[in-house]
Design an enzyme around this catalytic site. Structure first.
Site, PDB file in Angstrom:
ATOM      1  N   LYS A  71     -24.414 -73.823   4.777  1.00 56.19           N
ATOM      2  CA  LYS A  71     -22.658 -73.717   4.761  1.00 56.19           C
ATOM      3  C   LYS A  71     -21.989 -72.517   3.556  1.00 56.19           C
ATOM      4  O   LYS A  71     -21.141 -71.770   4.273  1.00 56.19           O
ATOM      5  CB  LYS A  71     -22.138 -75.418   3.357  1.00 56.19           C
ATOM      6  CG  LYS A  71     -21.176 -75.636   3.057  1.00 56.19           C
ATOM      7  CD  LYS A  71     -20.481 -77.383   2.734  1.00 56.19           C
ATOM      8  CE  LYS A  71     -21.200 -77.258   1.291  1.00 56.19           C
ATOM      9  NZ  LYS A  71     -20.478 -78.852   0.732  1.00 56.19           N
TER      10      LYS A  71
ATOM     11  N   GLU B 158     -15.847 -78.751  -8.072  1.00 51.98           N
ATOM     12  CA  GLU B 158     -17.185 -77.476  -7.874  1.00 51.98           C
ATOM     13  C   GLU B 158     -18.211 -77.761  -9.418  1.00 51.98           C
ATOM     14  O   GLU B 158     -17.998 -78.087 -10.390  1.00 51.98           O
ATOM     15  CB  GLU B 158     -17.097 -76.728  -7.355  1.00 51.98           C
ATOM     16  CG  GLU B 158     -16.455 -76.499  -5.940  1.00 51.98           C
ATOM     17  CD  GLU B 158     -17.936 -77.101  -4.763  1.00 51.98           C
ATOM     18  OE1 GLU B 158     -18.850 -76.496  -4.653  1.00 51.98           O
ATOM     19  OE2 GLU B 158     -17.584 -78.156  -4.425  1.00 51.98           O
ATOM     20  N   ARG B 159     -19.390 -77.708  -8.915  1.00 50.27           N
ATOM     21  CA  ARG B 159     -20.296 -77.254 -10.199  1.00 50.27           C
ATOM     22  C   ARG B 159     -20.017 -75.712 -10.496  1.00 50.27           C
ATOM     23  O   ARG B 159     -20.187 -75.201  -9.828  1.00 50.27           O
ATOM     24  CB  ARG B 159     -21.642 -77.768 -10.134  1.00 50.27           C
ATOM     25  CG  ARG B 159     -21.922 -78.991  -9.397  1.00 50.27           C
ATOM     26  CD  ARG B 159     -23.424 -78.934  -9.424  1.00 50.27           C
ATOM     27  NE  ARG B 159     -23.854 -80.953  -8.848  1.00 50.27           N
ATOM     28  CZ  ARG B 159     -23.678 -80.792  -7.391  1.00 50.27           C
ATOM     29  NH1 ARG B 159     -23.029 -80.007  -6.282  1.00 50.27           N
ATOM     30  NH2 ARG B 159     -24.249 -82.041  -7.288  1.00 50.27           N
TER      31      ARG B 159
END
Length: 358
Positions: free
Chosen positions: A165, A191-192
């Site tokens: 991705k 998001e991390r």
């Protein structure tokens, strides 16, 4: 964090906290209750930001904290200049990374003398939207030939970790900058921290950071902040479309996290949950974000959005409501990725899964 006085010279309005329940804060004002979406500041050094979400009566309102609420107590003073949450816009933001408050988080010098704009904007009027249908060229044959994207449209990118991705997004950004002379806007919702750092360095190594803006609302931040990251990123993208008449590629990762943040906010505010625990205002909240992504006579915002499908259930309300806004669906297959076939796009999976079943 920026204070209210830096963005507005209006006189400050004072109130006090009467209740704190996690991220939900009730505030009392003697008169002139601030409107919905007004930003309030409190704490020992006014470091805690609260956004008004509802008015309980003529003197009490309820807000959601956009920052951690440790240290808050009843009776603490609250002040506001009547502003909404704002982010910086302009050419100087290109190549930088921001949080939802418009602060730079890339350890580079802070921006100065910037123009700030409210994150709550209306969608373009129908009279200003372009009726001409054009193909958005990504430079990737599997997409341009078999799943063409629409300029000013919204495409859903379905795929988990390790299926290519980020590589696909990097290639799209590179082609957007090289061929269209446009701007790429990456919005990370939930998001991390590790993923954000890796993406930043990947974009820098690919040489596309100079035509790109990044904004993150990370997983460790309160739901109120994650819920507003999409609106903040869109405001920056709208500047390039409306003011500079440039095409913008808006990448959102992940739109499900936006819906999930709204569900958390709704639960904290005490709203009765709807089907499968989602917020009753799911469609309205998603529409306020998605309808701002449009093709106008000035320029176009083309969006590619990662969509996580819970438990691979395409009847999940989050997936169903997201589908209603998308003009194209791209599915990345883990099986194809494991075979070394990149981009790992499964062209038939949407049909087999009933994506287009009425």
């Amino acid at each position: 964090m920026k204070t209210v006085s830096e963005h507005n010279s209006n006189p400050l309005q004072q109130g006090k906290i009467i209740s704190v329940r996690g991220s939900v804060v009730d505030i009392w004002f003697e008169q002139n209750l601030p409107p919905i979406y007004t930003v309030l500041y409190t704490g020992a050094h006014k470091e805690i930001t609260i956004e008004v979400l509802s008015q309980l009566d003529v003197q009490r309102l309820r807000g959601i904290a956009l920052t951690p609420t440790q240290g808050l107590a009843r009776g603490m003073a609250v002040e506001t200049a009547g502003n909404q949450l704002k982010v910086p816009v302009g050419k100087k933001i290109i190549g930088r990374m921001f949080d939802v408050f418009g602060n730079t988080i890339d350890h580079l010098p802070a921006l100065s003398e910037m123009k700030w704009r409210n994150i709550h904007q209306s969608p373009p009027a129908l009279s200003k939207q372009s009726t001409k249908s054009e193909i958005f060229l990504t430079g990737i044959k599997a997409i341009d030939v078999l799943i063409p994207l629409e300029r000013g449209g919204k495409a859903g990118l379905f795929g988990g970790a390790g299926v290519g991705k980020t590589v696909l997004l990097t290639e799209m950004i590179h082609n957007m900058v090289g061929h269209s002379k446009g701007v790429s806007m990456f919005c990370g919702i939930g998001e991390r921290c590790r993923e954000g750092q890796e993406l930043y360095h990947d974009m820098k190594e690919a040489g596309v950071l100079d035509n790109m803006v990044m904004m993150f609302g990370q997983m460790n931040e309160p739901p109120g902040a994650r819920f507003r990251v999409g609106h903040a990123a869109l405001t920056m993208a709208e500047y390039f479309r409306d003011d500079e008449h440039r095409d913008v590629l808006l990448l959102i990762d992940n739109i499900f996290r936006f819906i999930q943040a709204g569900m958390e906010v709704s639960g904290l505010m005490g709203e009765m949950p709807s089907r499968l625990g989602y917020q009753p205002t799911l469609e309205t909240e998603l529409s306020k974000l998605e309808e701002r992504i449009a093709n106008t006579d000035a320029g176009a915002i083309t969006s590619i959005q990662a969509v996580y499908v819970p438990a691979d259930d395409l009847t999940d309300p989050a997936a169903v409501h997201a589908f209603s806004h998308l003009s194209a669906s791209i599915v990345l297959s883990r099986k194809k990725a494991s075979e070394g076939l990149y981009p790992a796009i499964d062209l038939l999976l949407p049909l087999r899964s009933g994506f287009f079943h009425s």
